[in-house]
Design an enzyme around this catalytic site. Structure first.
Site, PDB file in Angstrom:
ATOM      1  N   ARG A  13       0.808  -1.223   0.000  1.00  0.00           N
ATOM      2  CA  ARG A  13       0.000   0.000   0.000  1.00  0.00           C
ATOM      3  C   ARG A  13       0.843   1.277   0.000  1.00  0.00           C
ATOM      4  NH1 ARG A  13      -3.955  -0.404   4.728  1.00  0.00           N
ATOM      5  NH2 ARG A  13      -2.762  -2.251   5.344  1.00  0.00           N
ATOM      6  N   TYR A  98       8.559  -4.212  15.551  1.00  0.00           N
ATOM      7  CA  TYR A  98       8.143  -4.169  14.153  1.00  0.00           C
ATOM      8  C   TYR A  98       8.851  -3.017  13.441  1.00  0.00           C
ATOM      9  CZ  TYR A  98       4.818  -7.519  15.754  1.00  0.00           C
ATOM     10  OH  TYR A  98       4.280  -8.653  16.284  1.00  0.00           O
ATOM     11  N   GLY A  99       9.383  -3.315  12.273  1.00  0.00           N
ATOM     12  CA  GLY A  99      10.106  -2.291  11.515  1.00  0.00           C
ATOM     13  C   GLY A  99       9.222  -1.172  11.016  1.00  0.00           C
ATOM     14  N   ASN A 222       1.288   1.725   6.976  1.00  0.00           N
ATOM     15  CA  ASN A 222       0.985   0.904   5.805  1.00  0.00           C
ATOM     16  C   ASN A 222       0.792   1.736   4.552  1.00  0.00           C
ATOM     17  OD1 ASN A 222       0.792  -1.771   7.083  1.00  0.00           O
ATOM     18  ND2 ASN A 222      -0.856  -0.787   8.222  1.00  0.00           N
ATOM     19  N   ALA A 358      25.464  42.654  -1.835  1.00  0.00           N
ATOM     20  CA  ALA A 358      24.415  41.883  -2.500  1.00  0.00           C
ATOM     21  C   ALA A 358      24.943  41.265  -3.796  1.00  0.00           C
ATOM     22  CB  ALA A 358      23.231  42.784  -2.803  1.00  0.00           C
ATOM     23  N   ASN A 364      33.934  28.985  -6.935  1.00  0.00           N
ATOM     24  CA  ASN A 364      34.823  28.046  -6.246  1.00  0.00           C
ATOM     25  C   ASN A 364      35.149  26.820  -7.076  1.00  0.00           C
ATOM     26  OD1 ASN A 364      32.126  27.235  -6.048  1.00  0.00           O
ATOM     27  ND2 ASN A 364      32.507  26.026  -4.200  1.00  0.00           N
ATOM     28  N   TYR A 365      34.525  26.687  -8.239  1.00  0.00           N
ATOM     29  CA  TYR A 365      34.568  25.421  -8.972  1.00  0.00           C
ATOM     30  C   TYR A 365      34.914  25.699 -10.422  1.00  0.00           C
ATOM     31  CZ  TYR A 365      32.683  20.857 -10.507  1.00  0.00           C
ATOM     32  OH  TYR A 365      32.502  19.602 -11.025  1.00  0.00           O
ATOM     33  N   SER A 383      28.837  45.168  -4.273  1.00  0.00           N
ATOM     34  CA  SER A 383      27.752  44.327  -4.791  1.00  0.00           C
ATOM     35  C   SER A 383      28.111  43.703  -6.133  1.00  0.00           C
ATOM     36  CB  SER A 383      26.489  45.173  -4.962  1.00  0.00           C
ATOM     37  OG  SER A 383      26.077  45.635  -3.699  1.00  0.00           O
TER      38      SER A 383
HETATM   39  C1  UD1 Z   1      -0.645  -8.451  13.576  1.00  0.00           C
HETATM   40  C2  UD1 Z   1      -1.136  -9.258  14.770  1.00  0.00           C
HETATM   41  C3  UD1 Z   1      -2.384  -8.576  15.364  1.00  0.00           C
HETATM   42  C4  UD1 Z   1      -2.041  -7.162  15.775  1.00  0.00           C
HETATM   43  C5  UD1 Z   1      -1.439  -6.401  14.588  1.00  0.00           C
HETATM   44  C6  UD1 Z   1      -0.913  -5.069  15.070  1.00  0.00           C
HETATM   45  C7  UD1 Z   1      -0.568 -11.579  14.277  1.00  0.00           C
HETATM   46  C8  UD1 Z   1      -1.081 -12.872  13.799  1.00  0.00           C
HETATM   47  N1  UD1 Z   1      -1.469 -10.584  14.308  1.00  0.00           N
HETATM   48  O1  UD1 Z   1      -1.664  -8.463  12.612  1.00  0.00           O
HETATM   49  O2  UD1 Z   1      -2.834  -9.295  16.482  1.00  0.00           O
HETATM   50  O3  UD1 Z   1      -3.204  -6.496  16.231  1.00  0.00           O
HETATM   51  O4  UD1 Z   1      -0.333  -7.120  14.005  1.00  0.00           O
HETATM   52  O5  UD1 Z   1      -0.548  -4.303  13.964  1.00  0.00           O
HETATM   53  O6  UD1 Z   1       0.576 -11.451  14.644  1.00  0.00           O
HETATM   54  N2  UD1 Z   1       5.516  -9.849   9.089  1.00  0.00           N
HETATM   55  C9  UD1 Z   1       6.636 -10.567   8.732  1.00  0.00           C
HETATM   56  N3  UD1 Z   1       6.481 -11.800   8.186  1.00  0.00           N
HETATM   57  C10 UD1 Z   1       5.270 -12.367   8.000  1.00  0.00           C
HETATM   58  C11 UD1 Z   1       4.137 -11.634   8.366  1.00  0.00           C
HETATM   59  C12 UD1 Z   1       4.292 -10.373   8.913  1.00  0.00           C
HETATM   60  O7  UD1 Z   1       7.759 -10.084   8.882  1.00  0.00           O
HETATM   61  O8  UD1 Z   1       5.211 -13.486   7.507  1.00  0.00           O
HETATM   62  C13 UD1 Z   1       5.681  -8.509   9.667  1.00  0.00           C
HETATM   63  C14 UD1 Z   1       5.089  -7.438   8.794  1.00  0.00           C
HETATM   64  O9  UD1 Z   1       6.104  -6.861   7.981  1.00  0.00           O
HETATM   65  C15 UD1 Z   1       4.599  -6.415   9.802  1.00  0.00           C
HETATM   66  C16 UD1 Z   1       4.282  -7.237  11.029  1.00  0.00           C
HETATM   67  O10 UD1 Z   1       4.953  -8.466  10.874  1.00  0.00           O
HETATM   68  O11 UD1 Z   1       5.602  -5.484  10.139  1.00  0.00           O
HETATM   69  C17 UD1 Z   1       2.809  -7.473  11.229  1.00  0.00           C
HETATM   70  O12 UD1 Z   1       2.297  -8.119  10.094  1.00  0.00           O
HETATM   71  P1  UD1 Z   1       0.857  -7.837   9.553  1.00  0.00           P
HETATM   72  O13 UD1 Z   1       0.556  -8.726   8.422  1.00  0.00           O
HETATM   73  O14 UD1 Z   1       0.686  -6.382   9.367  1.00  0.00           O
HETATM   74  O15 UD1 Z   1       0.010  -8.284  10.814  1.00  0.00           O
HETATM   75  P2  UD1 Z   1      -1.505  -8.043  11.064  1.00  0.00           P
HETATM   76  O16 UD1 Z   1      -2.275  -8.986  10.235  1.00  0.00           O
HETATM   77  O17 UD1 Z   1      -1.810  -6.608  10.957  1.00  0.00           O
END
Ligand code: UD1
Ligand code: MG
Length: 436
Positions: A13, A98-99, A222, A358, A364-365, A383
């Site tokens: 997204r 989470y990143g 997202n 002004a 310089n280059y 100026s």
């Molecule tokens: C997840 C949680 C949910 C919580 C929500 C908060 C689970 C099953 N659900 O849901 O309870 O309310 O986050 O935002 O954990 N990611 C991976 N590998 C994967 C899947 C996801 O690295 O295989 C990472 C995604 O990049 C993301 C994070 O995990 O940063 C969460 O994944 P996402 O699919 O957004 O989880 P939700 O379904 O929103």
């Protein structure tokens, strides 16, 4: 403590070629914010689970204290943490971050770690007026019993407003027991990390919950709209911190700090200024509207702007004035000197009490190499002057307006290079010829 940062999601997204976790907040990738917070907590091992665009992510964030684990295919959050297990120290608990949740604060995580005390499962949860899309925290007699994902929840469960932020702390030995045995018989056919809650309860392990001080700490990104919303929150927090230190901001909603801004006492910053890299502003300095300042130092009582640009290596002394449409790069300007209008000052050393007229330009280059311009104390640059570097203007020298200086100008003398003014006798303006 181990830290696992989930960063494998594609971020469709965002509609961008840049992997989601590299999109910046305050000029720094979201993932770098999370890493900095993890380091603040004194994480022993940090493991980043990456997937889509992974190599690009690794290259963008080279660091010796990280281990990288590729998750391919991506079968859910439980599957993601499972990939990281071999990298972790089983004796220490594991914090999952989470990143794409960049603004989580170290204070909040410290509280969560205290709640977990090494032997329990600790969840960071939050109550939201609109819990749609999140996993819901199911409690019985006040105790957390499980997490149910929105897509698997019944109507009663969907009415629960306490939601899972995803951030949790678990004993690593327990993760080693639980994660290989997760199933995926759920609505999304994914291995849910959230299923470990019911496994903990089944074992009789306590499950505790803590809450963040602010809901924005656990907001994820997202879309570009959400990215912009968190950027504004982050900038507002920076503005609040500056004001607490005594900085006067004309409008705390119209300042952007993308790095470290260090201000002395009684600094004033007008609207729409952007600060990048490390910027130091001395006591009583005034930054007027619409300035861009990057890796520069502004001395006390100086006045910058409006519409000035200080680039890396600009070092200004006390009571220096840099006015509208003046660009300064890799140059020092000593006390009480002024460049108030329409100038480029690059690779220059300017002394004290110098007046830069002004439209003055340091050339310089030469297309291949850069050269320095030296302007000594008390010089006056007329100026619309070009200083073709390398060149030196001596102490107290004056350059006539319009000079193109290609050789050093001696101290205390007037130097100019321009055609003598003449009046052409008998000259007449052309007149339009009649066509018949
Ligand atoms: C997840 C949680 C949910 C919580 C929500 C908060 C689970 C099953 N659900 O849901 O309870 O309310 O986050 O935002 O954990 N990611 C991976 N590998 C994967 C899947 C996801 O690295 O295989 C990472 C995604 O990049 C993301 C994070 O995990 O940063 C969460 O994944 P996402 O699919 O957004 O989880 P939700 O379904 O929103
Ligand atoms: Mg999902």
């Amino acid at each position: 403590m181990n830290v696992v940062i989930l960063a494998a999601g594609q971020g469709k997204r965002m509609r961008s070629d840049l992997p989601k976790v590299l999109h910046p907040i305050a000029g720094k990738p979201m993932l770098a914010h999370v890493l900095d917070t993890a380091r603040q907590l004194g994480a022993g091992r940090i493991c980043v689970v990456y997937g889509h665009g992974g190599e690009q992510v690794r290259e963008a964030l080279p660091a010796s204290d990280l281990s990288w684990v590729k998750q391919e295919p991506q079968l859910g959050t439980g599957h993601a943490v499972l990939q990281a297990l071999p990298q972790l120290d089983p004796a220490a608990p594991t914090l999952v971050l989470y990143g794409d949740v960049p603004l989580i604060r170290a204070e909040t995580l410290t509280r969560l770690l205290q709640v977990s005390d090494g032997n329990t499962l600790a969840l960071l949860t939050v109550k939201l007026p609109d819990p749609r899309g999140y996993g819901r925290i199911v409690r019985a007699n006040g105790k957390v019993t499980r997490i149910v994902e929105e897509k698997d929840a019944d109507a009663a469960e969907r009415a629960i407003t306490e939601v899972n932020t995803g951030i949790l702390v678990a004993p690593t030995t327990a993760l080693l027991r639980w994660l290989p045995n997760l199933g995926n018989s759920n609505a999304q056919r994914e291995y849910y990390l959230t299923d470990i809650v019911s496994l903990a309860v089944k074992e009789g392990m306590a499950v505790e919950a803590a809450q963040p001080a602010h809901a924005w700490e656990v907001e994820g990104v997202n879309s570009k709209t959400q990215l912009a919303a968190l950027e504004r929150i982050h900038q507002r927090n920076i503005a609040e911190a500056l004001m607490e230190q005594g900085v006067t901001l004309a409008d705390p909603n119209r300042i952007d700090v993308r790095g470290e801004l260090i201000c002395g006492r009684d600094v004033f910053i007008d609207v729409s200024c952007v600060f990048e890299g490390k910027v130091v502003i001395g006591d009583g300095a005034r930054i007027l509207s619409n300035c861009v300042i990057h890796d520069a130092t502004v001395g006390p009582q100086s006045i910058i702007g409006p519409f000035a640009r200080l680039r890396p290596g600009a070092e200004l002394g006390r009571d220096v004035h840099v006015g509208n449409f003046v660009e300064v790069k890799n140059s020092t300007i000593a006390d009480h000197s002024k460049a108030n209008h329409l100038s480029y000052i690059g690779d220059a050393t300017i002394g004290s009490r110098v007046n830069v007229g002004a439209g003055t330009i340091t050339c310089n280059y030469d297309g291949a190499n850069k050269f320095r311009t030296v302007i000594e104390d008390d010089a006056f640059i007329g100026s619309d002057t070009q200083l073709v570097a390398p060149v030196t203007v001596g102490k107290g020298a004056t350059l006539g307006a319009g000079t193109t200086l290609t050789k050093d100008a001696p101290a205390g003398k007037l130097t100019l290079s321009r055609a003598r003014q003449t009046v052409i006798p008998g000259w007449k303006r052309p007149v339009k010829q009649k066509k018949d």
